[in-house]
Write an enzyme that holds these catalytic residues in place. Structure first.
Site, PDB file in Angstrom:
ATOM      1  N   SER A   1       0.801  -1.227   0.000  1.00  0.00           N
ATOM      2  CA  SER A   1       0.000   0.000   0.000  1.00  0.00           C
ATOM      3  C   SER A   1       0.836   1.280   0.000  1.00  0.00           C
ATOM      4  CB  SER A   1      -0.955   0.015   1.194  1.00  0.00           C
ATOM      5  OG  SER A   1      -0.233   0.142   2.398  1.00  0.00           O
TER       6      SER A   1
ATOM      7  N   HIS B   1       1.105   4.424   6.769  1.00  0.00           N
ATOM      8  CA  HIS B   1       0.499   5.260   5.730  1.00  0.00           C
ATOM      9  C   HIS B   1       0.895   6.715   5.914  1.00  0.00           C
ATOM     10  CE1 HIS B   1      -2.930   2.328   4.406  1.00  0.00           C
ATOM     11  NE2 HIS B   1      -1.736   1.973   3.966  1.00  0.00           N
TER      12      HIS B   1
ATOM     13  N   ASP C   1      -8.003   6.189   4.509  1.00  0.00           N
ATOM     14  CA  ASP C   1      -8.068   5.060   5.440  1.00  0.00           C
ATOM     15  C   ASP C   1      -9.302   5.014   6.331  1.00  0.00           C
ATOM     16  OD1 ASP C   1      -5.620   4.316   4.456  1.00  0.00           O
ATOM     17  OD2 ASP C   1      -4.475   4.982   6.192  1.00  0.00           O
TER      18      ASP C   1
END
EC number: 3.4.21.89
Length: 172
Positions: free
Chosen positions: A49, A90, A115
């Site tokens: 990701s 992230h 998210d």
């Protein structure tokens, strides 16, 4: 090979040596946790990701910032979601407010959406307490061993067996 088992003193010394290695590793981990102010100062990227910034298997070094150094938009953070054990790596894409009351929205570089679906039920943003740390460095692909051990549990047994065998046959 098994002659070391006949001498109980030598076997005890080998066992103590093994225990000392494990306790030293644990103390180093805890020392690093205190120095970085992070419960988990080192994490492994488990998914794609965050590509191209970080690849699956990269080992990340974290630093948990204090109140005087706020998390900025664009910063890569690692956070825990309430009720889940796996840390998520992230980038902060939006920030609302400042200080302890700041709310953060994150997104993986390789993801199409933010998210919010990953957060706990009823949670729309991250708060400061959710952040484990900010990424300050990384070692490419070093964490792949962790991924292999997680995906193939029998490898743990093999590795522990080899380590135990080495302790038994070690000569001093």
């Amino acid at each position: 090979m098994l002659s070391s088992l006949q001498n109980p003193r030598q076997a005890a010394a080998q066992l103590m040596n093994f225990a000392m290695i494990l306790s030293t590793a644990f103390m180093m981990w805890k020392g690093l946790s205190v120095a970085t102010d992070s419960p988990s100062p080192i994490v492994v990227v488990l998914s794609g990701s965050m590509e191209p910034a970080f690849q699956r298997g990269d080992l990340l070094l974290l630093w948990n910032r204090n109140v005087w150094q706020e998390t900025a938009v664009g910063e890569v953070v690692v956070y825990n979601v309430k009720g889940k054990d796996i840390p998520i790596v992230h980038r902060v894409v939006r920030k609302f407010g400042t200080g302890d009351k700041a709310k953060l929205l994150t997104k993986g570089d390789n993801n199409n959406a933010d998210d919010t679906d990953l957060y706990a039920r009823g949670q729309d943003y991250l708060e400061r307490e959710d952040i484990i740390g900010s990424v300050i460095g990384y070692f490419p692909f070093v964490g792949y061993v962790t991924i292999l051990l997680s995906e193939h549990p029998w490898l743990k047994t093999v590795m522990l067996g080899i380590m135990g065998l080495l302790v038994v046959i070690q000569r001093e």
